[in-house]
Write a protein that holds these residues in place. Structure first.
Motif, PDB file in Angstrom:
ATOM      1  N   GLN A  97       0.825  -1.212   0.000  1.00  0.00           N
ATOM      2  CA  GLN A  97       0.000   0.000   0.000  1.00  0.00           C
ATOM      3  C   GLN A  97       0.860   1.263   0.000  1.00  0.00           C
ATOM      4  N   LEU A  98       1.910   1.291   0.821  1.00  0.00           N
ATOM      5  CA  LEU A  98       2.749   2.489   0.921  1.00  0.00           C
ATOM      6  C   LEU A  98       3.505   2.738  -0.382  1.00  0.00           C
ATOM      7  N   GLU A  99       4.031   1.679  -0.993  1.00  0.00           N
ATOM      8  CA  GLU A  99       4.758   1.863  -2.254  1.00  0.00           C
ATOM      9  C   GLU A  99       3.811   2.245  -3.384  1.00  0.00           C
ATOM     10  N   ALA A 100       2.595   1.698  -3.376  1.00  0.00           N
ATOM     11  CA  ALA A 100       1.610   2.095  -4.384  1.00  0.00           C
ATOM     12  C   ALA A 100       1.224   3.557  -4.205  1.00  0.00           C
ATOM     13  N   ALA A 101       1.080   3.983  -2.952  1.00  0.00           N
ATOM     14  CA  ALA A 101       0.761   5.380  -2.669  1.00  0.00           C
ATOM     15  C   ALA A 101       1.867   6.299  -3.184  1.00  0.00           C
ATOM     16  N   ARG A 102       3.114   5.930  -2.910  1.00  0.00           N
ATOM     17  CA  ARG A 102       4.231   6.771  -3.354  1.00  0.00           C
ATOM     18  C   ARG A 102       4.292   6.844  -4.876  1.00  0.00           C
ATOM     19  N   ARG A 103       4.053   5.720  -5.543  1.00  0.00           N
ATOM     20  CA  ARG A 103       4.062   5.688  -7.015  1.00  0.00           C
ATOM     21  C   ARG A 103       2.980   6.595  -7.596  1.00  0.00           C
ATOM     22  N   LEU A 104       1.792   6.546  -7.002  1.00  0.00           N
ATOM     23  CA  LEU A 104       0.703   7.415  -7.449  1.00  0.00           C
ATOM     24  C   LEU A 104       1.044   8.889  -7.236  1.00  0.00           C
ATOM     25  N   MET A 105       1.692   9.192  -6.116  1.00  0.00           N
ATOM     26  CA  MET A 105       2.065  10.578  -5.819  1.00  0.00           C
ATOM     27  C   MET A 105       3.066  11.109  -6.838  1.00  0.00           C
ATOM     28  N   GLU A 106       4.015  10.245  -7.222  1.00  0.00           N
ATOM     29  CA  GLU A 106       4.979  10.657  -8.250  1.00  0.00           C
ATOM     30  C   GLU A 106       4.290  10.868  -9.587  1.00  0.00           C
TER      31      GLU A 106
END
Length: 306
Positions: free
Chosen positions: A227-236
């Motif tokens: 979830q955290l890595e998916a969130a960061r990817r979406l933010m980028e």
């Protein structure tokens, strides 16, 4: 008419990130509406121009256009536009750090929405009031306002504000360590944000869900990482620079919990660099909020605690 065409073009250009072209289109929409003696169309374009300035951090310019739009909406006798403008005004005052004025505006918004029987705007006012209750350190009032707002909108399907309300209540429950309730609301916010194609709230919801999965009594660290890595990817992907530091910070806390200090330190260092670069670019009210919450100090403390 012509004003509507320019207004729609401005909205499309703003969504594409063409800020100057959007401003020019909204200005042409205002001129066309004024020439046609159409105060409703003029107020709508003035509101959108205020929103464009707000998005760019030109807060005083935004405030001026909101005031002009409110006069136009009153001349048009359009109560819903007046309520939308009051929402924008409260949000602007909150961003500027003028909490007392913003809270008074939220109560006025609630009064007007109740008088006109506009449940969506009532929920928006209650959401603002929950934010101010949180600022005062009154979580019970915060929860009460959110529960009222969610009950209003759940009875009416899935209005766009509802996933934001679920997210806000999930965050409140996570902060209170009420993890089962927090997870239910975060999952509801994520599902609804994706259904409504709201990538900003989708990224936020994944970030919060990662925090919950990491911090609950029986953590699921693998699922939290996803979830955290998916969130960061979406933010980028969405260029949400003001959220990237928090994603790195939460990934650092995850690595710390996994027992990997070097990986945690690298994440904390990335979070520190992102936040240090971001702070000078924030509107003053938001910057003061970050400083008041000691966000940078929390990163440094986490690094020292490794």
């Amino acid at each position: 008419g012509l004003s509507r065409v320019h207004n729609l073009r401005g909205l499309a250009e703003n969504r594409l990130g063409r800020r100057e072209a959007a401003v020019a289109s909204f200005e042409r929409a205002i001129e066309a509406a004024h020439s046609a003696d159409d105060p409703y169309a003029q107020g709508l374009a003035e509101m959108n121009l205020g929103n464009a300035h707000h998005d760019e951090g030109r807060l005083e310019a935004a405030r001026g256009y909101y005031e002009r739009a409110l006069s136009s909406a009153k001349a048009a006798g359009h109560p819903l536009l007046q309520l939308k403008l009051q929402q924008n005004r409260v949000n602007l005052l909150y961003t500027m750090g003028r909490a007392a004025e913003a809270e008074a505006g939220a109560f006025e918004l609630l009064r007007q929405a109740l008088r006109g029987n506009f449940p969506g705007e009532q929920a928006a006012a209650l959401n603002f009031l929950s934010l101010f209750a949180g600022q005062r350190g009154d979580p019970e009032a915060q929860r009460r306002y959110l529960d009222q707002a969610i009950a209003l909108l759940e009875a009416r399907g899935a209005p766009p504000l509802l996933p934001q309300l679920y997210f806000n209540r999930a965050y409140l429950n996570w902060d209170a360590k009420k993890f089962p309730a927090a997870q239910l609301d975060a999952e509801a916010a994520l599902a609804m944000a994706e259904r409504l194609t709201n990538p900003f709230l989708g990224a936020w919801s994944r970030l919060l869900l990662g925090k919950i999965l990491r911090d609950r009594a029986k953590p699921d660290l693998a699922a939290a990482r996803i979830q955290l890595e998916a969130a960061r990817r979406l933010m980028e992907e969405q260029q949400l620079r003001h959220l990237l530091w928090e994603a790195d910070f939460d990934l650092g806390l995850l690595e710390k919990r996994r027992g990997d200090p070097p990986a945690a330190k690298a994440r904390f260092a990335a979070a520190q660099a992102s936040l240090a670069a971001l702070l000078p670019q924030l509107p003053e009210g938001q910057r003061q909020s970050y400083l008041r919450d000691r966000k940078l100090e929390k990163i440094l403390e986490a690094m020292e605690d490794l």
